[in-house]
Design an enzyme around this catalytic site. Structure first.
Site, mmCIF file in Angstrom:
data_model
loop_
_atom_site.group_PDB
_atom_site.id
_atom_site.type_symbol
_atom_site.label_atom_id
_atom_site.label_comp_id
_atom_site.label_asym_id
_atom_site.label_seq_id
_atom_site.Cartn_x
_atom_site.Cartn_y
_atom_site.Cartn_z
ATOM 1 N N ALA A 73 42.481 40.649 40.884
ATOM 2 C CA ALA A 73 43.887 40.342 40.618
ATOM 3 C C ALA A 73 44.111 38.853 40.376
ATOM 4 C CB ALA A 73 44.760 40.831 41.765
ATOM 5 N N THR A 74 43.303 37.998 40.978
ATOM 6 C CA THR A 74 43.460 36.566 40.716
ATOM 7 C C THR A 74 43.270 36.294 39.232
ATOM 8 O OG1 THR A 74 42.675 35.995 42.936
ATOM 9 C CG2 THR A 74 42.555 34.263 41.269
ATOM 10 N N ASN A 153 52.222 40.650 50.072
ATOM 11 C CA ASN A 153 51.019 40.899 50.860
ATOM 12 C C ASN A 153 51.175 40.508 52.325
ATOM 13 O OD1 ASN A 153 51.047 38.482 49.074
ATOM 14 N ND2 ASN A 153 49.448 37.798 50.461
ATOM 15 N N SER A 201 43.999 45.267 41.736
ATOM 16 C CA SER A 201 42.680 44.897 42.255
ATOM 17 C C SER A 201 42.097 46.080 43.004
ATOM 18 C CB SER A 201 42.811 43.703 43.194
ATOM 19 O OG SER A 201 41.548 43.333 43.682
ATOM 20 N N THR A 242 30.362 40.984 29.739
ATOM 21 C CA THR A 242 29.826 42.338 29.870
ATOM 22 C C THR A 242 30.609 43.112 30.918
ATOM 23 O OG1 THR A 242 27.653 41.541 29.235
ATOM 24 C CG2 THR A 242 27.725 43.640 30.431
ATOM 25 N N CYS A 328 44.382 28.594 58.285
ATOM 26 C CA CYS A 328 43.629 27.657 59.121
ATOM 27 C C CYS A 328 42.516 27.002 58.296
ATOM 28 C CB CYS A 328 43.037 28.373 60.322
ATOM 29 S SG CYS A 328 44.258 29.296 61.242
HETATM 30 C C1 PLP Z 1 44.662 40.188 47.276
HETATM 31 C C2 PLP Z 1 45.778 39.802 46.373
HETATM 32 C C3 PLP Z 1 45.534 39.075 45.197
HETATM 33 C C4 PLP Z 1 44.147 38.597 44.822
HETATM 34 O O1 PLP Z 1 43.344 39.666 44.430
HETATM 35 P P1 PLP Z 1 41.772 39.474 44.189
HETATM 36 O O2 PLP Z 1 41.375 40.740 43.500
HETATM 37 O O3 PLP Z 1 41.166 39.328 45.541
HETATM 38 O O4 PLP Z 1 41.590 38.288 43.332
HETATM 39 C C5 PLP Z 1 46.605 38.782 44.393
HETATM 40 N N1 PLP Z 1 47.859 39.172 44.698
HETATM 41 C C6 PLP Z 1 48.130 39.862 45.820
HETATM 42 C C7 PLP Z 1 49.541 40.263 46.103
HETATM 43 C C8 PLP Z 1 47.106 40.197 46.691
HETATM 44 O O5 PLP Z 1 47.388 40.876 47.808
#
Ligand code: PLP
Length: 389
Positions: A73-74, A153, A201, A242, A328
């Site tokens: 997701a990043t 989150n 993700s 890939t 932290c």
């Molecule tokens: C975990 C998370 C991400 C990051 O996802 P990754 O796949 O770990 O890069 C982005 N947005 C939210 C809301 C998340 O909870």
């Protein structure tokens, strides 16, 4: 009972054994490069990836051609935000987002800001909710993109994305939605939400780490994105590299399982979560719930404990693996930007715990964790100069 009890499912989840089984042959028998068009090894890999793409698309109401695979997701958020903003920078160089977004949204927006884009960061109320009216007021004829998450989150708070989408569509603004935390917990349908871009993700829904997807709405003309990675032109030129076929197959399998389990599992988790909340709050005073009581993910509980030191609390509650309201990263704990945006003080934000429940949790887990939290908060308050009643 295995200690510490894992209650940090919003950080990541274990891979479902059925997902692992589906992935394993992709490392050995079906190891081909999905871009190899000249032999059956490539064809087999392409077939697996395309079947997974179709299943993932169907799970969110999209067409297979609207799914771009990423490393998570990043990357999906970066591709959506930077990739779209760069196509409209000259005439619509204004981006709107919200203070409680994940850093994987806020940081790409900050990068755009440094490049000369105008960025508006909207505030939330004390429950972490964004008033759609705020979005309406922020949009100008120069706004090109808005990015608003579906579920937070840290607190689980759900935003009114469909309402916000209607406001954006009226004004020709493209809407991106980070649905990473919502997928598998609440319904995510790109047509019901009416968003243009949406991030997912796999590892947040019992799939593997290192794979995700960006939904890119196919309109006339097609929504265009400037790629972040240049290379072989995979994924319709939007994401070279890939294909991670094992990850993609695992992702599709995990999403299918999550959708099938969702009605029963969400109800089960909501009941456990509510029991955890009630069990703690009935025995302790001055405990704040961070998040919207009604519009919240079923598995998430974020609590602030007035008068205790958050770091000491985390160490004390050794029966539970949970997240805290501070990052932290240094000796000096940085309070959560989400809790600060909701108006919590630095001290209260630092004295917060996030419990995020998942498939492995049982009623016994809830009892053990609730008892440990009550014991530790009581002990810390007894010894604390911060706690005067
Ligand atoms: C975990 C998370 C991400 C990051 O996802 P990754 O796949 O770990 O890069 C982005 N947005 C939210 C809301 C998340 O909870």
């Amino acid at each position: 009972m295995k200690l510490p009890i894992y209650m940090d499912y919003n950080a990541t989840t274990p891979v479902d054994p059925r997902v692992l089984d589906a992935m394993l042959p992709c490392f050995s028998d079906h190891f081909g490069n999905a871009a190899s068009r000249t032999h059956p090894y490539g064809w087999a890999a392409a077939k697996l990836a395309e079947s997974a793409r179709a299943r993932i698309a169907a799970a969110i109401g999209a067409h297979p051609e609207e799914i771009v695979f990423t490393s998570g997701a990043t990357e999906a958020n970066n591709l959506a935000i930077k990739g779209f903003a760069h196509t409209v920078r000259d005439h619509r160089g204004h981006v709107v987002t919200c203070a409680t977004e994940h850093k994987a949204v806020l940081d790409p927006c900050a990068a755009l800001d440094r490049e000369g884009f105008a960025v508006t960061i909207l505030p939330v109320d004390s429950d972490g909710r964004l008033d759609p009216q705020r979005v309406a007021e922020a949009l100008t004829p120069r706004t090109g993109l808005a990015s608003i998450m579906l579920a937070n989150n840290e607190t689980g708070t759900l935003h009114q994305v469909a309402t916000i989408a209607a406001l954006c569509r009226e004004r020709g603004v493209v809407l991106h939605c980070d649905a990473t935390q919502a997928a598998g917990k609440v319904r995510v349908d790109v047509n019901a939400l009416d968003v243009d871009l949406l991030s997912l993700s796999a590892h947040k829904l019992y799939g593997p780490k290192g794979v995700g997807a960006l939904y890119v709405r196919r309109r006339t003309p097609r929504l265009h994105l400037v790629p972040i990675l240049d290379g072989g032109g995979h994924e319709q030129g939007m994401r070279s590299g890939t294909l991670n076929v094992p990850g993609i197959v695992g992702f599709a399998c995990a999403l299918d399982i999550a959708l099938e389990a969702m009605p029963a599992e969400s109800a089960r988790l909501a009941a456990l979560r509510d029991r955890l909340q009630d069990s703690i709050r009935s025995r302790l005073e001055a405990v704040t719930v961070n998040g919207d009581a009604e519009h919240r993910l079923p598995n998430t509980l974020n609590l602030s404990f007035a008068g205790v030191d958050g770091a000491a609390l985390l160490v004390g509650v050794r029966e539970a693996a949970v997240a805290s309201g501070s990052a932290c990263t240094s000796a000096d704990p940085k309070p959560s930007h989400v809790l600060l945006a909701m108006g919590r003080s630095k001290a209260l934000a630092n004295a917060s715990l996030r419990f995020s429940l998942g498939r492995g949790n049982t009623p016994e887990d809830v009892k053990t964790v609730a008892d440990a939290v009550v014991r530790e908060v009581t002990r810390l308050r007894t010894n604390s100069p911060l706690w005067r009643r």
